[in-house]
Enzyme design. Structure first.
Site, PDB file in Angstrom:
ATOM      1  N   ASP A   1     -22.316  15.785 -18.469  1.00  0.00           N
ATOM      2  CA  ASP A   1     -22.275  16.488 -17.192  1.00  0.00           C
ATOM      3  C   ASP A   1     -21.452  15.642 -16.222  1.00  0.00           C
ATOM      4  O   ASP A   1     -21.752  14.464 -16.016  1.00  0.00           O
ATOM      5  CB  ASP A   1     -23.686  16.681 -16.643  1.00  0.00           C
ATOM      6  CG  ASP A   1     -24.610  17.330 -17.673  1.00  0.00           C
ATOM      7  OD1 ASP A   1     -24.151  18.227 -18.384  1.00  0.00           O
ATOM      8  OD2 ASP A   1     -25.789  16.925 -17.756  1.00  0.00           O
TER       9      ASP A   1
ATOM     10  N   ASP B   1     -32.433  28.473 -18.022  1.00  0.00           N
ATOM     11  CA  ASP B   1     -32.826  27.221 -17.375  1.00  0.00           C
ATOM     12  C   ASP B   1     -34.269  27.370 -16.902  1.00  0.00           C
ATOM     13  O   ASP B   1     -34.601  28.324 -16.188  1.00  0.00           O
ATOM     14  CB  ASP B   1     -31.915  26.929 -16.184  1.00  0.00           C
ATOM     15  CG  ASP B   1     -30.517  26.522 -16.612  1.00  0.00           C
ATOM     16  OD1 ASP B   1     -30.262  26.459 -17.827  1.00  0.00           O
ATOM     17  OD2 ASP B   1     -29.675  26.277 -15.724  1.00  0.00           O
TER      18      ASP B   1
END
Length: 239
Positions: free
Chosen positions: A129, A8
């Site tokens: 998500d 990330d």
């Protein structure tokens, strides 16, 4: 099942967030390309990248870090975060990405996802998500009233390569994935599903492997950085 090590990207560094909150970031490596190379040398078959700044900005922000990773590694790589138009998709794929992940636009512009999947077969994934089963967008900052499974089903005939399902409340928390919800989603669609969020031990990977759903793979980040999961052991387990 494929294990996708996660990198990330925030401000050019490899970080992990807790519950997707940008102000709760831990920097694990200031050189994301070196981190990627470590994962590849350990034997990983894929890399999973997220441009966290890009997810909030709505456009690529950590492009230099992504390009450095692509230049130094030779395994297929997928990227999500801030990819919201055909031009950006085309640009990233031309730079060597194997797959781009579309999240926010899957909710706001589903026709764009369908067009992208038609233009770039096998190279478009949908990122779903969810918080309490409901989809969140724009770097998880905005909640919707859309059910995650309903959204996945809506792309059943679109030709997308994969769905990446993240349980936001499990992400970065090292408390295990939401196996029940992930398995239910994977069993509800014919699209390959990749589990994300909370994968923090070899036992978690075993549970996903044996959950009774045809999962394509699992994404893990913090557990690999912390050493809670040994990458070589995990790859052997899933092989």
């Amino acid at each position: 099942m494929i294990l996708y090590p996660a990198i990330d990207l925030k401000d050019g560094h490899a970080v992990r967030l807790l519950h997707g909150e940008m102000d709760r970031a831990t920097v694990f490596n200031e050189d994301p390309a070196a981190q990627a190379l470590d994962f590849v040398r350990a034997g990983c078959e894929w890399l999973h990248l997220v441009d966290l700044n890009g997810a909030f900005a709505g456009e690529p922000v950590n492009a230099a870090a992504v390009e450095a990773i692509l230049a130094q590694t030779d395994v297929p790589t997928q990227l999500g975060g801030g990819i919201r138009n055909i031009e950006t998709i085309e640009r990233w794929l031309s730079k060597g990405l194997a797959r781009v992940i579309l999240g926010t636009v899957a909710v706001e512009k589903p026709a764009l996802v369908r067009e992208a999947a038609r233009q770039f077969p096998g190279q478009i994934a949908v990122g779903i998500d969810a918080r309490h089963g409901m989809v969140a967008t724009k770097g998880w900052a905005e909640e919707t009233d859309i059910d995650a499974t309903d959204l996945a089903k809506s792309f059943e005939d679109a030709g997308v390569a994969a769905i990446i399902y993240t349980d936001i409340l499990r992400d970065g928390a090292m408390k295990g994935p939401n196996i029940e919800a992930t398995a239910a989603l994977a069993n509800a669609v014919s699209i390959p599903v990749i589990a994300s969020g909370g994968v923090s031990s070899l036992d978690d990977l075993k549970a996903l492997r044996d959950c009774g759903a045809p999962l394509n793979g699992a994404i893990s980040g913090r557990a690999l950085y912390d050493g809670a999961i040994d990458l070589k052991e995990a790859l052997q387990l899933l092989a």
